[in-house]
Design a protein around this motif. Structure first.
Motif, PDB file in Angstrom:
ATOM      1  N   GLU A  29       0.856  -1.183   0.000  1.00  0.00           N
ATOM      2  CA  GLU A  29       0.000   0.000   0.000  1.00  0.00           C
ATOM      3  C   GLU A  29       0.893   1.234   0.000  1.00  0.00           C
ATOM      4  OE1 GLU A  29      -2.105  -0.476   3.661  1.00  0.00           O
ATOM      5  OE2 GLU A  29      -0.531   0.456   4.858  1.00  0.00           O
ATOM      6  N   GLY A  30       0.363   2.349  -0.434  1.00  0.00           N
ATOM      7  CA  GLY A  30       1.108   3.596  -0.362  1.00  0.00           C
ATOM      8  C   GLY A  30       2.164   3.740  -1.444  1.00  0.00           C
ATOM      9  N   LEU A  31       3.015   4.739  -1.277  1.00  0.00           N
ATOM     10  CA  LEU A  31       3.999   5.116  -2.297  1.00  0.00           C
ATOM     11  C   LEU A  31       5.427   4.919  -1.809  1.00  0.00           C
ATOM     12  CD1 LEU A  31       2.392   8.478  -3.497  1.00  0.00           C
ATOM     13  CD2 LEU A  31       2.317   6.270  -4.691  1.00  0.00           C
ATOM     14  N   LEU A  32       6.281   4.489  -2.712  1.00  0.00           N
ATOM     15  CA  LEU A  32       7.722   4.371  -2.469  1.00  0.00           C
ATOM     16  C   LEU A  32       8.453   5.217  -3.499  1.00  0.00           C
ATOM     17  CD1 LEU A  32      10.283   3.004  -1.181  1.00  0.00           C
ATOM     18  CD2 LEU A  32      10.049   1.253  -2.976  1.00  0.00           C
ATOM     19  N   LEU A  33       9.274   6.147  -3.034  1.00  0.00           N
ATOM     20  CA  LEU A  33      10.080   6.987  -3.919  1.00  0.00           C
ATOM     21  C   LEU A  33      11.498   6.439  -3.952  1.00  0.00           C
ATOM     22  CD1 LEU A  33      10.148  10.893  -3.950  1.00  0.00           C
ATOM     23  CD2 LEU A  33      12.258   9.573  -4.048  1.00  0.00           C
TER      24      LEU A  33
ATOM     25  N   PRO B 130       9.388   2.807 -17.302  1.00  0.00           N
ATOM     26  CA  PRO B 130       7.975   3.197 -17.227  1.00  0.00           C
ATOM     27  C   PRO B 130       7.678   4.132 -16.060  1.00  0.00           C
ATOM     28  CG  PRO B 130       8.192   0.817 -17.543  1.00  0.00           C
ATOM     29  CD  PRO B 130       9.560   1.339 -17.260  1.00  0.00           C
ATOM     30  N   VAL B 131       6.727   5.025 -16.293  1.00  0.00           N
ATOM     31  CA  VAL B 131       6.108   5.799 -15.218  1.00  0.00           C
ATOM     32  C   VAL B 131       4.962   4.928 -14.694  1.00  0.00           C
ATOM     33  CG1 VAL B 131       4.765   7.873 -14.686  1.00  0.00           C
ATOM     34  CG2 VAL B 131       6.735   8.013 -16.241  1.00  0.00           C
ATOM     35  N   ASP B 132       4.865   4.777 -13.393  1.00  0.00           N
ATOM     36  CA  ASP B 132       3.907   3.821 -12.816  1.00  0.00           C
ATOM     37  C   ASP B 132       2.456   4.249 -13.085  1.00  0.00           C
ATOM     38  OD1 ASP B 132       2.587   1.881 -11.449  1.00  0.00           O
ATOM     39  OD2 ASP B 132       3.613   2.197  -9.541  1.00  0.00           O
ATOM     40  N   LEU B 133       1.816   3.573 -14.035  1.00  0.00           N
ATOM     41  CA  LEU B 133       0.436   3.909 -14.407  1.00  0.00           C
ATOM     42  C   LEU B 133      -0.561   3.573 -13.309  1.00  0.00           C
ATOM     43  CD1 LEU B 133       0.456   2.747 -18.143  1.00  0.00           C
ATOM     44  CD2 LEU B 133       0.753   5.057 -17.229  1.00  0.00           C
ATOM     45  N   ASP B 134      -0.151   2.748 -12.344  1.00  0.00           N
ATOM     46  CA  ASP B 134      -1.052   2.402 -11.236  1.00  0.00           C
ATOM     47  C   ASP B 134      -1.317   3.610 -10.326  1.00  0.00           C
ATOM     48  OD1 ASP B 134      -1.077  -0.174 -12.186  1.00  0.00           O
ATOM     49  OD2 ASP B 134       0.460  -0.902 -10.789  1.00  0.00           O
ATOM     50  N   ALA B 135      -0.476   4.641 -10.429  1.00  0.00           N
ATOM     51  CA  ALA B 135      -0.651   5.820  -9.579  1.00  0.00           C
ATOM     52  C   ALA B 135      -1.186   7.011 -10.367  1.00  0.00           C
ATOM     53  CB  ALA B 135       0.685   6.188  -8.930  1.00  0.00           C
TER      54      ALA B 135
ATOM     55  N   THR C 213       8.537   6.923  -8.647  1.00  0.00           N
ATOM     56  CA  THR C 213       7.692   6.740  -7.469  1.00  0.00           C
ATOM     57  C   THR C 213       6.701   5.628  -7.790  1.00  0.00           C
ATOM     58  OG1 THR C 213       7.914   9.092  -6.953  1.00  0.00           O
ATOM     59  CG2 THR C 213       6.162   7.872  -5.829  1.00  0.00           C
ATOM     60  N   PHE C 214       6.648   4.628  -6.916  1.00  0.00           N
ATOM     61  CA  PHE C 214       5.865   3.421  -7.187  1.00  0.00           C
ATOM     62  C   PHE C 214       4.662   3.308  -6.241  1.00  0.00           C
ATOM     63  CE2 PHE C 214      10.399   2.391  -7.934  1.00  0.00           C
ATOM     64  CZ  PHE C 214      10.360   2.210  -9.304  1.00  0.00           C
ATOM     65  N   ALA C 215       3.519   2.935  -6.812  1.00  0.00           N
ATOM     66  CA  ALA C 215       2.365   2.561  -5.994  1.00  0.00           C
ATOM     67  C   ALA C 215       2.540   1.095  -5.618  1.00  0.00           C
ATOM     68  CB  ALA C 215       1.076   2.763  -6.779  1.00  0.00           C
ATOM     69  N   LEU C 216       2.666   0.824  -4.325  1.00  0.00           N
ATOM     70  CA  LEU C 216       2.893  -0.549  -3.873  1.00  0.00           C
ATOM     71  C   LEU C 216       1.583  -1.296  -3.624  1.00  0.00           C
ATOM     72  CD1 LEU C 216       5.936  -0.161  -1.447  1.00  0.00           C
ATOM     73  CD2 LEU C 216       5.886  -0.479  -3.937  1.00  0.00           C
ATOM     74  N   GLY C 217       0.475  -0.606  -3.820  1.00  0.00           N
ATOM     75  CA  GLY C 217      -0.846  -1.174  -3.598  1.00  0.00           C
ATOM     76  C   GLY C 217      -1.850  -0.037  -3.648  1.00  0.00           C
TER      77      GLY C 217
ATOM     78  N   GLU D  46      -5.788  11.680  -3.359  1.00  0.00           N
ATOM     79  CA  GLU D  46      -4.833  12.788  -3.248  1.00  0.00           C
ATOM     80  C   GLU D  46      -3.457  12.376  -3.763  1.00  0.00           C
ATOM     81  OE1 GLU D  46      -6.911  11.851  -0.881  1.00  0.00           O
ATOM     82  OE2 GLU D  46      -8.227  13.612  -0.788  1.00  0.00           O
ATOM     83  N   MET D  47      -3.037  11.155  -3.448  1.00  0.00           N
ATOM     84  CA  MET D  47      -1.749  10.659  -3.939  1.00  0.00           C
ATOM     85  C   MET D  47      -1.756  10.577  -5.461  1.00  0.00           C
ATOM     86  SD  MET D  47      -0.936   7.595  -1.246  1.00  0.00           S
ATOM     87  CE  MET D  47      -0.642   7.900   0.508  1.00  0.00           C
ATOM     88  N   LYS D  48      -2.830  10.026  -6.009  1.00  0.00           N
ATOM     89  CA  LYS D  48      -2.913   9.898  -7.470  1.00  0.00           C
ATOM     90  C   LYS D  48      -2.974  11.267  -8.145  1.00  0.00           C
ATOM     91  CE  LYS D  48      -4.887   5.300  -8.171  1.00  0.00           C
ATOM     92  NZ  LYS D  48      -5.924   4.534  -8.929  1.00  0.00           N
ATOM     93  N   HIS D  49      -3.701  12.183  -7.544  1.00  0.00           N
ATOM     94  CA  HIS D  49      -3.801  13.524  -8.116  1.00  0.00           C
ATOM     95  C   HIS D  49      -2.418  14.190  -8.152  1.00  0.00           C
ATOM     96  CE1 HIS D  49      -5.265  17.550  -9.002  1.00  0.00           C
ATOM     97  NE2 HIS D  49      -4.519  17.978  -7.996  1.00  0.00           N
ATOM     98  N   ASP D  50      -1.694  14.099  -7.040  1.00  0.00           N
ATOM     99  CA  ASP D  50      -0.368  14.710  -6.975  1.00  0.00           C
ATOM    100  C   ASP D  50       0.623  13.997  -7.895  1.00  0.00           C
ATOM    101  OD1 ASP D  50      -1.139  16.686  -5.248  1.00  0.00           O
ATOM    102  OD2 ASP D  50      -0.406  15.697  -3.436  1.00  0.00           O
ATOM    103  N   PHE D  51       0.516  12.677  -7.995  1.00  0.00           N
ATOM    104  CA  PHE D  51       1.382  11.907  -8.899  1.00  0.00           C
ATOM    105  C   PHE D  51       1.143  12.370 -10.333  1.00  0.00           C
ATOM    106  CE2 PHE D  51       2.568   8.498 -11.697  1.00  0.00           C
ATOM    107  CZ  PHE D  51       3.701   7.927 -11.126  1.00  0.00           C
ATOM    108  N   THR D  52      -0.118  12.508 -10.701  1.00  0.00           N
ATOM    109  CA  THR D  52      -0.464  12.948 -12.058  1.00  0.00           C
ATOM    110  C   THR D  52       0.056  14.360 -12.319  1.00  0.00           C
ATOM    111  OG1 THR D  52      -2.460  11.578 -11.925  1.00  0.00           O
ATOM    112  CG2 THR D  52      -2.373  13.230 -13.693  1.00  0.00           C
ATOM    113  N   LEU D  53      -0.028  15.204 -11.314  1.00  0.00           N
ATOM    114  CA  LEU D  53       0.470  16.574 -11.416  1.00  0.00           C
ATOM    115  C   LEU D  53       1.980  16.568 -11.700  1.00  0.00           C
ATOM    116  CD1 LEU D  53      -0.805  19.404 -11.088  1.00  0.00           C
ATOM    117  CD2 LEU D  53      -0.132  19.316  -8.674  1.00  0.00           C
ATOM    118  N   VAL D  54       2.719  15.754 -10.967  1.00  0.00           N
ATOM    119  CA  VAL D  54       4.176  15.662 -11.157  1.00  0.00           C
ATOM    120  C   VAL D  54       4.500  15.102 -12.539  1.00  0.00           C
ATOM    121  CG1 VAL D  54       6.282  14.525 -10.344  1.00  0.00           C
ATOM    122  CG2 VAL D  54       4.665  15.470  -8.682  1.00  0.00           C
TER     123      VAL D  54
END
Length: 595
Positions: free
Chosen positions: A389-393, A546-551, A410-414, A419-427
């Motif tokens: 779960e959560g993010l690993l940078l 790859p950029v992690d599409l799961d996030a 930055t990887f989504a581990l689950g 908010e995490m996905k929104h910020d990931f997409t922003l980056v």
């Protein structure tokens, strides 16, 4: 521990009449990263980051550092009696402002003149003069209290062959002498370890993750003298130096050499890298030509041989990173895994690649709230388990004979929050916008940084570090003068982006106590079409992971941004797929799917 060390230092200060002592993060060459012997600021404050300056008075101790380290420094300084000063923040005095306010008439400023550059040393001298204070710069007081200080490093140097450098040492020396002629210089003093290594086509191991040799260099129209420790020169290197007309002298004798320079000599040197003791040893009747080292711009503009090698290095690095990403995503929650064990696994994959020399810096693997610490380094005390779960940078890189890499994913581990996905997409959008830039020749990184920050600024958000830095060729992973940063200051002068410059593209967002996100690729600056309006430039993206599409939230991207990411992922698959097979290959196909 730190309070006791400070007390001992203050005893030494009192003996010499010093009221304020400065301890920067530096060696004798203004290196960004330093060997264990030179980590005086870490010893006296407990702060382990790569940038920061300590100022100690008889009553107070302060540490100044930049936005990359605010969170880390705040934690590490707890209980030390050292106050954190967040450089650049509103209401926070600069070191110079603090000194002016603190010093009284008759006080004394102290520092080791070998670890403060000439430009800053002169600024401190002006403050002392203004406050009618004195200066004590002839001694390293930390050495008086650091009983088990590590010895000076002196690893063997080795030659980097021309098939990697693309240019001979004689050609480089000739080019420097031509620049000296243009600037009417009789002598060039070179202190930067990166520039010396590049000029001589040698590498070493005197600083962890930075393959350089502790040394100075002096060049005239007839002589090229390398001041280097005897232990660094083996028979092969000695024969190479003789063949190329390079004389060697003992490392410590450089100061005597500088003192012997005849009056009236015109000396080309960079006062931002030459240390204060060197400059103070020069005859006052010499003419100083203060300028950027000619080699700095030369080495930043990679030649075609270097660029071809660098692309090969990035393919190798991508294979290691893709294998790591597959392993991480398929095994998290199934096998024991921590920040340290994951970074160790990635290091092992890198070292399997042919031509891998070392890591290019200590891997940053920050899970959950640790990801918000920009330059986090896991220790046995902070190491945490990775959960599904959560993010690993993960910010990491390698040194290869073919070049140096630097990548962050930055990887989504689950499951992750909206908010995490929104910020990931922003980056991700910030990263894509900069990489897609088409611009006129003459632009610098300050011009283009807005492209990267616009999506974030539109939401009233920002990141407190540069968007990108130059990358050395089997040298320092952080290399000037090219960069992406909207703020211009003395440390980041505006530099035109030239063809062949390699610069990172690494926007991020950091939510303290929760998570951090950064996506980093490397870009080569290339010439585009030349029209009636002038020469256009563009970037070639050479990071193939790859950029992690799961996030990601594709619906929050524009159609153009989705096309950019799809095109990027198509290139990733075409580049890396020949090196994978079976389940790893099938995973890569899915990881680079169109959105």
């Amino acid at each position: 521990m730190i309070p006791e060390r400070l007390a001992k230092l203050r005893e030494q200060m009192k003996k010499r009449g010093i009221t304020l002592y400065v301890v920067p993060t530096s060696d004798f060459h203004e290196s960004e990263y330093v060997g264990e012997h030179f980590k005086a600021r870490k010893f006296i404050t407990g702060f382990t980051g790569s940038a920061g300056t300590a100022v100690i008075t008889m009553d107070e101790a302060g540490l100044w550092t930049d936005g990359r380290y605010f969170v880390q420094a705040a934690k590490q300084l707890q209980g030390t009696t050292v106050t954190l000063y967040k450089s650049g923040e509103e209401g926070v005095p600069t070191i110079e402002e603090y000194m002016e306010k603190t010093l009284k008439e008759g006080d004394c400023i102290g520092f080791d003149g070998r670890v403060v550059n000439d430009a800053w040393g002169n600024e401190l001298a002006k403050i002392a003069q203004k406050k009618k204070a004195t200066m004590y710069v002839k001694e390293d007081l930390i050495d008086c209290v650091w009983e088990d200080r590590p010895a000076m490093p002196h690893e063997e140097a080795y030659i980097l062959e021309e098939k990697y450098t693309g240019r001979s040492v004689s050609d480089k020396i000739k080019a420097v002498r031509e620049e000296m002629e243009k600037q009417k210089a009789d002598l060039h003093l070179l202190s930067s370890l990166y520039d010396i290594a590049w000029l001589l086509n040698v590498r070493g191991n005197d600083i962890s993750y930075v393959p350089v040799v502790l040394s100075f260099l002096a060049m005239t129209k007839e002589q090229c003298i390398w001041f280097v420790q005897e232990e660094a020169i083996n028979d092969t290197v000695r024969a190479y130096l003789i063949q190329n007309g390079i004389e060697t002298r003992p490392y410590e004798s450089f100061y005597d050499y500088v003192e012997s320079i005849p009056a009236g000599t015109s000396i080309l040197m960079n006062t931002a890298t030459v240390n204060y003791r060197v400059s103070q040893s020069i005859n006052k009747d010499c003419k100083i030509i203060n300028a950027l080292e000619p080699t700095t711009v030369m080495k930043a503009k990679k030649n075609e041989v270097e660029l071809e090698n660098i692309r090969k290095a990035h393919v190798k690095d991508a294979v290691a990173m893709c294998k790591f990403m597959y392993w991480l995503k398929t095994n998290v929650g199934k096998i024991p895994m921590t920040e340290i064990s994951a970074s160790d696994y990635l290091e092992a994959l890198r070292r399997e690649q042919e031509g891998c020399v070392d890591l290019s810096f200590d891997t940053i693997a920050g899970y959950a709230e640790h990801g918000a610490i920009v330059h986090y380094a896991a220790t046995k005390e902070t190491d945490v388990e990775l959960k599904p779960e959560g993010l690993l940078l993960v910010d990491s890189g390698g040194h290869y004979l073919e070049g140096t890499t630097d990548i962050t994913r930055t990887f989504a581990l689950g499951p992750v929050t909206y908010e995490m996905k929104h910020d990931f997409t922003l980056v991700c959008r910030c990263n894509l916008n900069l990489a897609a830039a088409k611009f006129m020749y003459g632009c610098c990184g300050q011009n283009l940084d807005y492209l990267a920050r616009f999506p974030m600024w539109a939401e009233g958000k920002d990141f407190n570090h540069g968007t990108g830095h130059g990358v050395g060729y089997l040298l320092n992973v952080h290399e000037g003068p090219n960069n992406f940063h909207w703020r211009i200051n003395k440390a980041r002068p505006a530099t035109i982006l030239e063809e062949g410059m390699v610069t990172t593209d690494e926007p991020g967002i950091y939510i303290e106590g929760q998570y951090g996100i950064r996506i980093e690729n490397e870009l080569i600056c290339r010439k585009g079409p030349k029209t009636s309006y002038g020469q256009f430039m563009y970037f070639e993206n050479i990071t193939y992971v790859p950029v992690d599409l799961d996030a990601l939230l594709p619906e929050e991207m524009t159609e153009t941004e989705r096309e950019l990411l799809n095109t990027y992922h198509k290139n990733v698959y075409e580049t890396v797929s020949p090196y994978l097979q079976g389940e790893e290959l099938a995973w890569l196909k899915h990881a680079t799917r169109e959105i």
